[in-house]
Design an enzyme around this catalytic site. Structure first.
Site, PDB file in Angstrom:
ATOM      1  N   TYR A 181       1.398  -1.318   0.007  1.00 31.84           N
ATOM      2  CA  TYR A 181      -0.057   0.178   0.321  1.00 31.84           C
ATOM      3  C   TYR A 181       0.911   1.232  -0.075  1.00 31.84           C
ATOM      4  O   TYR A 181       1.767   1.286   0.419  1.00 31.84           O
ATOM      5  CB  TYR A 181      -0.983  -0.180   1.447  1.00 31.84           C
ATOM      6  CG  TYR A 181      -0.199   0.207   2.872  1.00 31.84           C
ATOM      7  CD1 TYR A 181       0.115   1.609   3.295  1.00 31.84           C
ATOM      8  CD2 TYR A 181       0.117  -1.350   3.650  1.00 31.84           C
ATOM      9  CE1 TYR A 181       0.694   1.628   4.048  1.00 31.84           C
ATOM     10  CE2 TYR A 181       1.015  -0.928   4.503  1.00 31.84           C
ATOM     11  CZ  TYR A 181       0.512   0.625   4.990  1.00 31.84           C
ATOM     12  OH  TYR A 181       1.027   0.541   6.458  1.00 31.84           O
ATOM     13  N   CYS A 182       0.116   2.584  -0.157  1.00 29.71           N
ATOM     14  CA  CYS A 182       0.747   4.001  -0.910  1.00 29.71           C
ATOM     15  C   CYS A 182       0.036   4.994  -0.581  1.00 29.71           C
ATOM     16  O   CYS A 182      -1.025   4.504  -0.676  1.00 29.71           O
ATOM     17  CB  CYS A 182       1.510   3.541  -1.284  1.00 29.71           C
ATOM     18  SG  CYS A 182       0.912   3.173  -3.115  1.00 29.71           S
ATOM     19  N   THR A 183      -0.091   5.979  -0.571  1.00 28.41           N
ATOM     20  CA  THR A 183      -0.981   6.848  -0.527  1.00 28.41           C
ATOM     21  C   THR A 183      -1.988   6.930  -1.011  1.00 28.41           C
ATOM     22  O   THR A 183      -2.996   7.289  -0.823  1.00 28.41           O
ATOM     23  CB  THR A 183      -0.146   8.463  -1.271  1.00 28.41           C
ATOM     24  OG1 THR A 183       0.774   8.489   0.260  1.00 28.41           O
ATOM     25  CG2 THR A 183      -1.126   9.262  -0.210  1.00 28.41           C
ATOM     26  N   CYS A 188       2.500   1.526  -4.885  1.00 30.56           N
ATOM     27  CA  CYS A 188       2.370   0.209  -4.480  1.00 30.56           C
ATOM     28  C   CYS A 188       1.805  -0.659  -6.365  1.00 30.56           C
ATOM     29  O   CYS A 188       2.305  -1.769  -5.517  1.00 30.56           O
ATOM     30  CB  CYS A 188       1.208  -0.202  -3.822  1.00 30.56           C
ATOM     31  SG  CYS A 188      -0.094   1.130  -3.770  1.00 30.56           S
TER      32      CYS A 188
END
Length: 261
Positions: A181-183, A188
């Site tokens: 996951y990422c922002t 991601c």
């Protein structure tokens, strides 16, 4: 709150970057939008802010180009525009990994949506009974603001450090379901394509990243806020500007050249 903030990206082959840059900049100026758009041969990555009608007009105009027809934006609101100016920058990659064999424009990485991830975290395993490992692909100053507390956090100083971190720790993920996951989804997604390239199985990205997870799952299982790459510093689980982020000012200084949702 009267200002709409959007972030969006799309991996798609682009070969007219200077001309596209000028068209995008002119359209944003005409609509009095502010923010940053990154263009590279692998696609587009954008963060824009302005009134709803102006943002909607820009997105509708952009989608008239068939290369961007499928672009999906994450939305949040603020009282003021959190950007000082409008920039459209040309780069080698819209998110820098420096692994030229990874070509995201050639096909999307497998993904799980927010509701699926929340269900897996609620029940303690995926739908096949496999252990779920969360992998945070962001930089350390972002994870300091907020994260899934059980996630793997390599304390990265830049995204380019992820391949080496994974290479030294690959046994951790064997036989498990991995959700990166990422922002907003871009890091991601590229991370999952890299993990597939080095032979890792059962790897997924969180569709739309943390921002979409907040929107659709209310931030369940999340601890803290989410760092964003503009003057808000961070947003909370309701996608409103954070009122409690004590580390955001320092993080914002560290992030000044990252611009990577």
């Amino acid at each position: 709150m009267s200002i709409l903030n959007i972030s969006a990206y799309r991996f798609v082959s682009l070969d007219d970057l200077p001309a596209l840059r000028e068209r995008l900049l002119a359209r944003c100026h005409a609509l009095a939008l502010k923010g940053t758009i990154l263009l590279a041969p692998e696609g587009i990555n954008l963060f824009l802010a302005g009134p709803r009608n102006a943002i909607d007009a820009f997105v509708a105009w952009l989608r008239e180009d068939s290369r961007f027809a499928g672009l999906q934006a994450k939305e949040s609101f603020s009282e003021d525009v959190p950007f000082k100016r409008m920039r459209v920058r040309l780069k080698q990659e819209i998110i820098t990994l420096r692994r030229p064999t990874i070509r995201p424009e050639g096909g999307r990485a497998p993904a799980v949506d927010a509701a699926t991830l929340k269900r897996w975290l609620d029940q303690g395993h995926d739908d096949d009974g496999r252990e779920v490992v969360l992998l945070d692909t962001r930089n350390a100053y972002e994870t300091d603001v907020g994260m899934f507390p059980q996630a793997v956090d390599y304390r990265l100083s830049s995204f380019t450090g992820l391949p080496d971190a994974l290479a030294a720790d690959q046994a951790r993920y064997a036989g498990k379901t991995v959700v990166s996951y990422c922002t907003g989804g871009i890091r991601c997604e590229k991370a999952v394509l890299y993990m597939q390239d080095v032979g890792m199985d059962g790897v997924y990205q969180l569709e739309g990243g943390i921002l979409k997870y907040f929107e659709e799952a209310g931030g369940a299982h999340w601890q803290g806020d989410c760092f964003v790459f503009d003057e808000r510093g961070a947003v909370d689980k309701t996608l409103e500007p954070s009122r409690s982020c004590g580390t955001c000012a320092r993080a914002e200084r560290q992030s000044s050249d990252d611009t990577a949702p």
